[in-house]
Scaffold this motif. Structure first.
Motif, PDB file in Angstrom:
ATOM      1  N   ASP A   1     -34.740  34.234 -27.208  1.00  0.00           N
ATOM      2  CA  ASP A   1     -34.293  33.391 -27.873  1.00  0.00           C
ATOM      3  C   ASP A   1     -34.849  32.196 -28.436  1.00  0.00           C
ATOM      4  N   LEU A   2     -33.642  32.200 -29.992  1.00  0.00           N
ATOM      5  CA  LEU A   2     -34.834  31.044 -31.121  1.00  0.00           C
ATOM      6  C   LEU A   2     -33.853  30.023 -30.434  1.00  0.00           C
ATOM      7  N   ASP A   3     -32.247  29.667 -30.292  1.00  0.00           N
ATOM      8  CA  ASP A   3     -31.668  29.099 -30.129  1.00  0.00           C
ATOM      9  C   ASP A   3     -32.266  27.415 -29.315  1.00  0.00           C
ATOM     10  N   PRO A   4     -32.756  27.406 -29.013  1.00  0.00           N
ATOM     11  CA  PRO A   4     -33.804  26.100 -27.815  1.00  0.00           C
ATOM     12  C   PRO A   4     -35.265  25.856 -28.735  1.00  0.00           C
ATOM     13  N   LEU A   5     -35.355  26.359 -30.013  1.00  0.00           N
ATOM     14  CA  LEU A   5     -36.463  25.942 -30.595  1.00  0.00           C
ATOM     15  C   LEU A   5     -35.391  25.138 -31.375  1.00  0.00           C
ATOM     16  N   SER A   6     -36.377  24.017 -32.015  1.00  0.00           N
ATOM     17  CA  SER A   6     -35.898  22.750 -32.987  1.00  0.00           C
ATOM     18  C   SER A   6     -37.165  23.433 -34.043  1.00  0.00           C
ATOM     19  N   ILE A   7     -36.470  22.268 -35.526  1.00  0.00           N
ATOM     20  CA  ILE A   7     -36.839  22.605 -36.570  1.00  0.00           C
ATOM     21  C   ILE A   7     -38.262  23.204 -36.767  1.00  0.00           C
ATOM     22  N   GLU A   8     -38.398  21.867 -36.723  1.00  0.00           N
ATOM     23  CA  GLU A   8     -40.426  21.656 -36.316  1.00  0.00           C
ATOM     24  C   GLU A   8     -41.169  23.267 -35.644  1.00  0.00           C
ATOM     25  N   GLU A   9     -40.491  23.653 -34.800  1.00  0.00           N
ATOM     26  CA  GLU A   9     -40.622  24.584 -34.133  1.00  0.00           C
ATOM     27  C   GLU A   9     -40.654  25.907 -34.582  1.00  0.00           C
ATOM     28  N   LEU A  10     -39.431  26.050 -34.493  1.00  0.00           N
ATOM     29  CA  LEU A  10     -39.265  26.961 -36.036  1.00  0.00           C
ATOM     30  C   LEU A  10     -40.522  27.617 -36.848  1.00  0.00           C
ATOM     31  N   GLY A  11     -41.389  26.233 -37.526  1.00  0.00           N
ATOM     32  CA  GLY A  11     -41.426  26.144 -38.704  1.00  0.00           C
ATOM     33  C   GLY A  11     -43.086  26.642 -38.275  1.00  0.00           C
ATOM     34  N   ALA A  12     -43.708  25.901 -37.229  1.00  0.00           N
ATOM     35  CA  ALA A  12     -44.415  26.345 -36.614  1.00  0.00           C
ATOM     36  C   ALA A  12     -45.025  27.608 -36.168  1.00  0.00           C
ATOM     37  N   ARG A  13     -43.660  28.211 -35.437  1.00  0.00           N
ATOM     38  CA  ARG A  13     -43.824  29.428 -35.419  1.00  0.00           C
ATOM     39  C   ARG A  13     -43.986  30.541 -36.562  1.00  0.00           C
ATOM     40  N   ILE A  14     -43.411  30.220 -37.342  1.00  0.00           N
ATOM     41  CA  ILE A  14     -43.130  31.232 -38.991  1.00  0.00           C
ATOM     42  C   ILE A  14     -44.659  31.259 -39.321  1.00  0.00           C
ATOM     43  N   ALA A  15     -45.659  30.088 -39.538  1.00  0.00           N
ATOM     44  CA  ALA A  15     -46.773  29.905 -39.368  1.00  0.00           C
ATOM     45  C   ALA A  15     -47.384  30.712 -38.851  1.00  0.00           C
ATOM     46  N   ALA A  16     -47.437  30.735 -37.475  1.00  0.00           N
ATOM     47  CA  ALA A  16     -48.272  31.409 -36.293  1.00  0.00           C
ATOM     48  C   ALA A  16     -47.749  32.875 -36.396  1.00  0.00           C
ATOM     49  N   LEU A  17     -46.975  33.139 -36.936  1.00  0.00           N
ATOM     50  CA  LEU A  17     -45.969  34.438 -37.000  1.00  0.00           C
ATOM     51  C   LEU A  17     -47.230  35.494 -38.859  1.00  0.00           C
ATOM     52  N   GLU A  18     -46.864  34.221 -39.376  1.00  0.00           N
ATOM     53  CA  GLU A  18     -47.104  34.449 -40.636  1.00  0.00           C
ATOM     54  C   GLU A  18     -49.017  34.802 -40.821  1.00  0.00           C
ATOM     55  N   ALA A  19     -49.723  33.963 -40.244  1.00  0.00           N
ATOM     56  CA  ALA A  19     -51.038  33.873 -39.376  1.00  0.00           C
ATOM     57  C   ALA A  19     -51.413  35.047 -39.329  1.00  0.00           C
ATOM     58  N   GLU A  20     -50.600  35.291 -37.872  1.00  0.00           N
ATOM     59  CA  GLU A  20     -50.873  36.452 -37.187  1.00  0.00           C
ATOM     60  C   GLU A  20     -50.257  37.797 -38.762  1.00  0.00           C
ATOM     61  N   ILE A  21     -49.521  38.006 -39.145  1.00  0.00           N
ATOM     62  CA  ILE A  21     -49.570  38.870 -40.263  1.00  0.00           C
ATOM     63  C   ILE A  21     -50.834  39.111 -41.426  1.00  0.00           C
ATOM     64  N   SER A  22     -50.891  38.222 -41.957  1.00  0.00           N
ATOM     65  CA  SER A  22     -52.564  37.956 -42.360  1.00  0.00           C
ATOM     66  C   SER A  22     -53.469  38.773 -41.478  1.00  0.00           C
ATOM     67  N   ARG A  23     -53.985  38.434 -40.445  1.00  0.00           N
ATOM     68  CA  ARG A  23     -54.453  38.485 -39.237  1.00  0.00           C
ATOM     69  C   ARG A  23     -54.438  40.318 -39.110  1.00  0.00           C
ATOM     70  N   VAL A  24     -53.220  40.475 -39.330  1.00  0.00           N
ATOM     71  CA  VAL A  24     -53.752  42.145 -39.011  1.00  0.00           C
ATOM     72  C   VAL A  24     -53.767  43.071 -40.311  1.00  0.00           C
ATOM     73  N   LYS A  25     -53.271  42.879 -41.501  1.00  0.00           N
ATOM     74  CA  LYS A  25     -53.661  43.150 -42.158  1.00  0.00           C
ATOM     75  C   LYS A  25     -55.111  43.630 -43.275  1.00  0.00           C
ATOM     76  N   ALA A  26     -55.798  42.331 -42.574  1.00  0.00           N
ATOM     77  CA  ALA A  26     -57.261  42.385 -42.650  1.00  0.00           C
ATOM     78  C   ALA A  26     -57.331  43.703 -42.382  1.00  0.00           C
ATOM     79  N   HIS A  27     -57.140  43.732 -40.849  1.00  0.00           N
ATOM     80  CA  HIS A  27     -57.977  44.079 -39.957  1.00  0.00           C
ATOM     81  C   HIS A  27     -57.480  45.571 -40.529  1.00  0.00           C
ATOM     82  N   ARG A  28     -55.811  45.963 -40.887  1.00  0.00           N
ATOM     83  CA  ARG A  28     -55.558  47.111 -41.809  1.00  0.00           C
ATOM     84  C   ARG A  28     -56.653  47.701 -42.730  1.00  0.00           C
TER      85      ARG A  28
END
Length: 82
Positions: free
Chosen positions: A39-66
């Motif tokens: 559930d994303l509703d309880p997250l603040s805008i800052e927390e959502l931004g941090a989550r997006i940054a973490a997911l983008e970093a994970e996407i980059s890591r997975v692409k490099a491994h692929r």
């Protein structure tokens, strides 16, 4: 192997390709599924931004491994093609 021995039925037993996802149940602890259920509703805008940054970093890591895995596979195929 003689396919006639296993294809005695009216249709060929091995005529259709089957993916493991088609026959095996999905893992209940699949991290991507767990992320999608959160559930994303309880997250603040800052927390959502941090989550997006973490997911983008994970996407980059997975692409490099692929890409590394693809390069390794191509090298192995080239070696055995000789």
């Amino acid at each position: 192997m003689n396919p006639a021995l296993i294809d005695i039925a009216g249709h060929a037993v091995n005529a259709w390709g089957m993916d493991a996802d088609d026959i095996l149940p999905r893992r209940s602890d699949d991290p991507v599924a767990m992320l999608a259920r959160q559930d994303l509703d309880p997250l603040s805008i800052e927390e959502l931004g941090a989550r997006i940054a973490a997911l983008e970093a994970e996407i980059s890591r997975v692409k490099a491994h692929r890409d590394k895995a693809g390069s390794h596979r191509n090298s192995a195929e080239a070696l055995f093609r000789r």
